[in-house]
Design a protein around this motif. Structure first.
Motif, PDB file in Angstrom:
ATOM      1  N   LYS A   1     -23.376  18.656   6.702  1.00 33.62           N
ATOM      2  CA  LYS A   1     -24.109  17.686   5.883  1.00 33.62           C
ATOM      3  C   LYS A   1     -24.517  18.399   4.601  1.00 33.62           C
ATOM      4  O   LYS A   1     -25.515  19.118   4.583  1.00 33.62           O
ATOM      5  N   PRO A   2     -23.741  18.249   3.536  1.00 38.61           N
ATOM      6  CA  PRO A   2     -24.047  18.999   2.316  1.00 38.61           C
ATOM      7  C   PRO A   2     -25.387  18.556   1.742  1.00 38.61           C
ATOM      8  O   PRO A   2     -25.642  17.365   1.624  1.00 38.61           O
TER       9      PRO A   2
ATOM     10  N   MET B   1     -25.272  22.627  -7.020  1.00 41.41           N
ATOM     11  CA  MET B   1     -23.914  22.971  -6.573  1.00 41.41           C
ATOM     12  C   MET B   1     -23.167  21.722  -6.092  1.00 41.41           C
ATOM     13  O   MET B   1     -21.952  21.629  -6.199  1.00 41.41           O
ATOM     14  N   THR B   2     -23.888  20.817  -5.439  1.00 42.79           N
ATOM     15  CA  THR B   2     -23.222  19.683  -4.809  1.00 42.79           C
ATOM     16  C   THR B   2     -23.424  18.394  -5.591  1.00 42.79           C
ATOM     17  O   THR B   2     -22.949  17.345  -5.166  1.00 42.79           O
ATOM     18  N   ALA B   3     -24.102  18.460  -6.729  1.00 41.83           N
ATOM     19  CA  ALA B   3     -24.354  17.232  -7.495  1.00 41.83           C
ATOM     20  C   ALA B   3     -23.065  16.459  -7.792  1.00 41.83           C
ATOM     21  O   ALA B   3     -23.012  15.248  -7.566  1.00 41.83           O
ATOM     22  N   PRO B   4     -21.990  17.153  -8.255  1.00 39.93           N
ATOM     23  CA  PRO B   4     -20.764  16.399  -8.543  1.00 39.93           C
ATOM     24  C   PRO B   4     -20.202  15.686  -7.310  1.00 39.93           C
ATOM     25  O   PRO B   4     -19.650  14.596  -7.420  1.00 39.93           O
ATOM     26  N   LEU B   5     -20.384  16.313  -6.153  1.00 37.11           N
ATOM     27  CA  LEU B   5     -19.879  15.715  -4.915  1.00 37.11           C
ATOM     28  C   LEU B   5     -20.452  14.312  -4.725  1.00 37.11           C
ATOM     29  O   LEU B   5     -19.768  13.399  -4.286  1.00 37.11           O
ATOM     30  N   TRP B   6     -21.727  14.158  -5.055  1.00 38.31           N
ATOM     31  CA  TRP B   6     -22.367  12.843  -4.900  1.00 38.31           C
ATOM     32  C   TRP B   6     -22.174  12.005  -6.147  1.00 38.31           C
ATOM     33  O   TRP B   6     -22.125  10.767  -6.073  1.00 38.31           O
TER      34      TRP B   6
ATOM     35  N   ILE C   1     -19.530  11.952  -8.286  1.00 37.07           N
ATOM     36  CA  ILE C   1     -18.186  11.417  -8.529  1.00 37.07           C
ATOM     37  C   ILE C   1     -17.986  10.063  -7.838  1.00 37.07           C
ATOM     38  O   ILE C   1     -17.516   9.117  -8.470  1.00 37.07           O
TER      39      ILE C   1
END
Lengths: 175, 642, 129
Positions: free
Chosen positions: C95-96, C101-106, C108
């Motif tokens: 569960k990222p 670091m993970t902002a783009p993951l959410w 996009i």
């Protein structure tokens, strides 16, 4: 009429993706999971004695001023056998090594030592992997370098070879 | 001798592909119909020789010819014949040869059976198909020769026991037919761009090929999910594993394409979008194959391959995908903009379907590749798994099925919102009733499964509504197909939601004579014994399950210990009832003759795969209906002309 | 050695006196449900694809035991996750978490959704025109 540049976006995205694939191929992920504890004090653990003639090891053994190695291994693990001669050499150079045997049994360990030699000052049993998880260790063999204050200063994942000795010694010296 | 024969066949096939490409290109460039006539026969010859090469490799595996490197490293003479046979594609080189053979067959099928496409577009399609084949022939011949010899091997190394399973033996070929079948759609799209032939007529010609590939993709994914379910022994059926995602992505693109091509065929809209999706669908198929084959994405299913081959394949994919997208970007200006759509119309809802499927595709792709990119560029390691995918794709998928309920109830071109509301009234009432029942009768059902069940009830009803008040005997086969496929979606969602909402799990140590309740059953540990198998040693437990009505059934879960290579697998015992499955696995041994039994009662879990099969079957009905109708139309036209 | 390997593979642990929760449900169904939900989102360190709730590896077993014991002792699932992340890094959690670091993951997926909405609005025909 739709703006032309929009139709070049897919090309751009694709080129980006392929650049990423290329980097991933040329520099493949090392597939090892490093412990996050490097730089921190050794966590509390207790690995009771594996053999009647040798003490076990726990977290209180480490802040006595002497830097040491803490080797996570198992008598059932093939690569661990290959590592023993190098550990014996380190021992002969005056490095103190404690062992934590994961998922192991006293009788198997006794045979392992009689066949390969015993490089450890203390050997503790970690039947349920509790110490291993406390260290953030993901496999065997793994070696943690502990300084005299009981801090983890380094982690070596996999078999220690002759070539690794200078580096290990340097980390032990760097307090 | 046989290996050299196979090698020769492969070389000739590659040369024929080169000739096919060159003739096709010249014929198109110089407008030489005399040369064009040779392209189709060349496609057939090329496919035949490539097929011969593949059959030769199968023969080498069946004969356990240990002088062939590939056989020696991937087979063992003591293996059952089925796994020798399946071993042909259970490795890198063999699976690449299978891939190319299917590519050849797809081209040959287009050459032989495609009648409704404009002649020059057909030549362009076959030329593009040959250009794809060329690259992969080069890869086989120069970087991964399946027929290489080796000396001094007495016997082979065997196959991972986890992969020794009849279902899995036929899983990769099915998925590959789907993957590679998408190449036809890709070649059609590029061909039509080259000859400026993006028309409804072209869309009608392309549709059956998309349907065919999509059916195999659907079957492949359904079967793969069931394999994970019964073989891994933990009752899970989808892990959002990179390899699973790699097979899901082309399916999502193909599903979108299937619907957009219908809009193009019927309403002459979504022209550029359809072409784009064709490129994306096959690109996803190639990237899917590549990600699995290269081992770039770590996964339980993947095979590791050396980086040189990886770079070869990577360059191939980059050339094809970027090439296609560049042709697209350059030619797109010549494709006239299609018609606009009315919001309340069938095409209006199909646009929503396409956009949502595309967003889901982007989400799955980003979730799968993000950790890879982050590590490649920053060195940070993160994992993206079920929590991310469920939270993002779940709501999108529910919206999608709601659109699915509405679409078939709307007329093309323009309809009235009030009419739609009247048609959807009953399904909406049923959904609300289902919500009420679930809230009263159950507790602690998580939001997503709850909504899944509620939506599935309404959508299931709405999906059969197009048959309402129709003469069923005169309803076209493709309408039946659509109804069945949409109903299949509702059925599958019901299964997924029921499994996550109502599964009863019991993990307990048991010894002979112990009885434990699991859901509505009482399970008794009767016996444990040693049973020798063909290439393993089994520990088999006999469990007696008492049903609520007092009937008794026997389940025999086992542990299989393989010696070559040394490995233990848990063989689940699964008993299917009309309302779910009882799933029992033997786990660890405990003191005092106890064994940990992992037992699950999974209500309606079978609906997941039953729905998948319905979707595929619906696709098959549509395919038959479409092909039949275009045949009849051609005959009528021919008669009218004469 | 071979027999030993077999035992290691089978995970036949030697008799342990206390209850071993590596594979057994907790007596309290609420806690067990919490534990299972957590285990479904922790990645097995040696198998590299599956969650620890679906793996036969020894270390996955150890982690399941640890998760159940800590949940039974009253720790919250997120505290257990944090303990493991503190040792193995973010990699262990499927569960990222949301950070830079993970902002783009959410971001996009949200961008894609917005783009889809814009595309829809552009091509839709206004009623009554």
């Amino acid at each position: 009429m739709t703006r032309k540049w929009v139709f070049w976006l897919p090309v751009l995205v694709t080129v980006g993706l392929f650049a990423m694939f290329l980097v991933a191929l040329v520099r493949p992920s090392d597939r090892t999971i490093a412990s996050q504890l490097v730089g921190q004090p050794l966590p509390a653990f207790d690995a009771p004695a594996a053999l009647p003639e040798q003490p076990g090891t726990n977290s209180r053994d480490y802040a006595d001023g002497t830097p040491r190695l803490l080797n996570v291994f198992g008598s059932w693990c093939g690569p661990c056998i290959a590592e023993v001669p190098v550990l014996l050499k380190l021992q002969s150079m005056g490095v103190e090594i404690n062992g934590v045997a994961v998922h192991d049994r006293s009788e198997d360990l006794a045979r392992f030592f009689s066949e390969n030699g015993n490089p450890y000052a203390r050997v503790g049993l970690d039947v349920q992997g509790r110490a291993q998880m406390a260290f953030g260790s993901a496999g065997v063999p793994e070696t943690f370098i502990i300084d005299g204050k009981g801090r983890v200063v380094g982690q070596h994942i996999g078999v220690i070879t002759e070539a690794d000795i200078p580096d290990i010694l340097k980390q032990l010296g760097a307090r | 001798m046989l290996a050299e024969f196979g090698m020769a066949a492969l070389w000739i096939a590659a040369s024929l592909a080169l000739l096919q490409f060159a003739l096709g290109a010249v014929a198109l460039q110089r407008q030489r119909p005399d040369l064009a006539g040779a392209v189709a026969p060349l496609a057939v010859a090329q496919a035949t020789l490539c097929g011969i090469a593949f059959v030769t490799l199968i023969a080498l595996f069946l004969r356990s010819d240990m002088s062939v490197l590939l056989v020696a490293t991937n087979s063992h003479s003591a293996k059952p014949w089925l796994y020798k046979f399946a071993g042909t594609w259970g490795n890198h080189e063999g699976s690449m040869l299978l891939w190319v053979a299917i590519l050849g067959v797809a081209g040959a099928t287009v050459a032989l059976f495609e009648r409704s496409l404009r002649a020059d577009t057909k030549i362009a399609t076959l030329t593009v198909q040959a250009s794809i084949a060329l690259g992969f022939y080069a890869f086989l011949l120069f970087a991964s020769n399946p027929f290489a010899r080796v000396a001094g091997v007495v016997d082979g190394q065997g196959l991972n026991p986890l992969l020794q399973d009849p279902g899995l033996a036929f899983h990769p070929p099915t998925l590959y037919i789907g993957y590679v079948g998408m190449s036809a759609a890709f070649s059609f799209a590029i061909g039509a761009l080259i000859t400026r032939d993006v028309t409804p007529q072209f869309a009608r010609a392309m549709r059956p090929w998309i349907l065919g590939a999509w059916i195999f993709l659907t079957i492949g994914i359904t079967a793969g999910s069931y394999w994970a379910y019964y073989e891994l022994g933990w009752g899970g059926w989808w892990f959002w594993d990179p390899v699973e995602n790699a097979s899901l992505m082309p399916w999502l693109a193909a599903t979108a394409l299937l619907h957009s091509v219908t809009v193009l065929a019927t309403r002459d809209a979504l022209r550029t979008w359809t072409i784009m999706l064709s490129c994306v669908a096959f690109s996803m198929s190639m990237v899917g194959t590549f990600l699995v084959r290269s081992g770039i994405l770590t996964s339980v299913h993947s095979f590791a391959v050396d980086p040189k081959r990886g770079i070869f394949i990577l360059s191939l994919l980059a050339i094809y995908i970027c090439g296609a997208l560049i042709i697209f970007a350059m030619r797109v200006g010549t494709v006239a903009e299609g018609k606009r759509f009315d919001v309340v119309s069938r095409e209006g809802v199909l646009v929503i379907n396409n956009l949502l499927l595309s967003v889901i595709l982007v989400v799955v792709m980003v979730g799968t590749l993000y950790p890879l990119g982050l590590e490649a560029f920053t060195g940070h390691k993160i994992s993206v798994g079920a929590p991310f995918f469920n939270a993002t794709t779940g709501p999108l998928a529910l919206t999608l099925v709601a659109a699915m309920a509405a679409g078939p109830l709307l007329r093309w071109r323009r309809d009235e919102a009030a009419v739609l509301a009247r048609r959807l009234a009953l399904p909406i009432v049923v959904s609300i009733a289902a919500l009420g029942v679930l809230l009263i009768a159950t507790d602690d059902v998580p939001v997503l499964p709850l909504l899944g069940l509620v939506f599935a009830a309404g959508v299931g009803l709405a999906s059969v509504a197009p048959l309402w008040k129709r003469n069923l005997a005169r309803t076209p086969l493709f309408t039946w197909g659509m109804v069945l496929a949409h109903l299949g979606c509702a059925v599958s969602i019901t299964g997924m939601a029921a499994d996550s909402a109502f599964t009863k799990e019991s993990l307990v140590p048991m010894k002979v004579g112990d009885v434990r309740p699991v859901g509505p059953f009482r399970l008794m540990f009767e016996d444990i014994q040693r049973v020798p198998g063909p290439n393993y040693d089994a520990l088999q437990v006999t469990m007696r399950a008492e049903l609520p009505n007092g009937d008794l059934v026997t389940l025999k879960p086992a542990l299989h210990r393989f010696s070559n290579p040394a490995m233990v697998t848990n063989e689940a015992a699964i008993r299917t009832f009309w309302n779910g499955q009882l799933y029992v696995v033997v786990g660890d041994e405990r003191a005092g003759g106890q064994w940990v039994m992992r037992m699950w009662w999974k209500p309606f879990v079978t609906l997941i795969w039953a729905g998948g099969i319905m979707i595929a079957f619906g696709g098959a009905l549509s395919l038959i209906g479409r092909v039949h109708r275009s045949r009849t139309a051609r005959k009528t036209n021919a008669r009218a002309a004469s | 050695m071979r027999r030993l390997l077999m035992i290691a593979l089978l995970g036949v642990a030697q008799p342990v006196l206390s209850q071993d929760y590596s594979e057994e449900s907790l007596p309290d169904p609420k806690q067990e449900a919490q534990a299972v939900a957590l285990m479904d989102t922790l990645r097995c360190v040696v198998c590299q694809g599956q969650p620890i709730s679906g793996s036969n590896a020894d270390l996955a077993r150890d982690m399941r035991r640890l998760v159940r014991e800590r949940i039974a002792a009253g720790e919250s699932p997120e505290a257990v996750r944090a303990w493991l992340v503190g040792r193995y890094g973010q990699w262990i959690s499927l569960k990222p978490e949301f950070n830079d670091m993970t902002a783009p993951l959410w971001a996009i997926p949200l961008t894609a959704l917005a783009a889809a909405g814009a595309l829809y609005a552009r091509r839709a025909k206004r009623r009554g025109k």
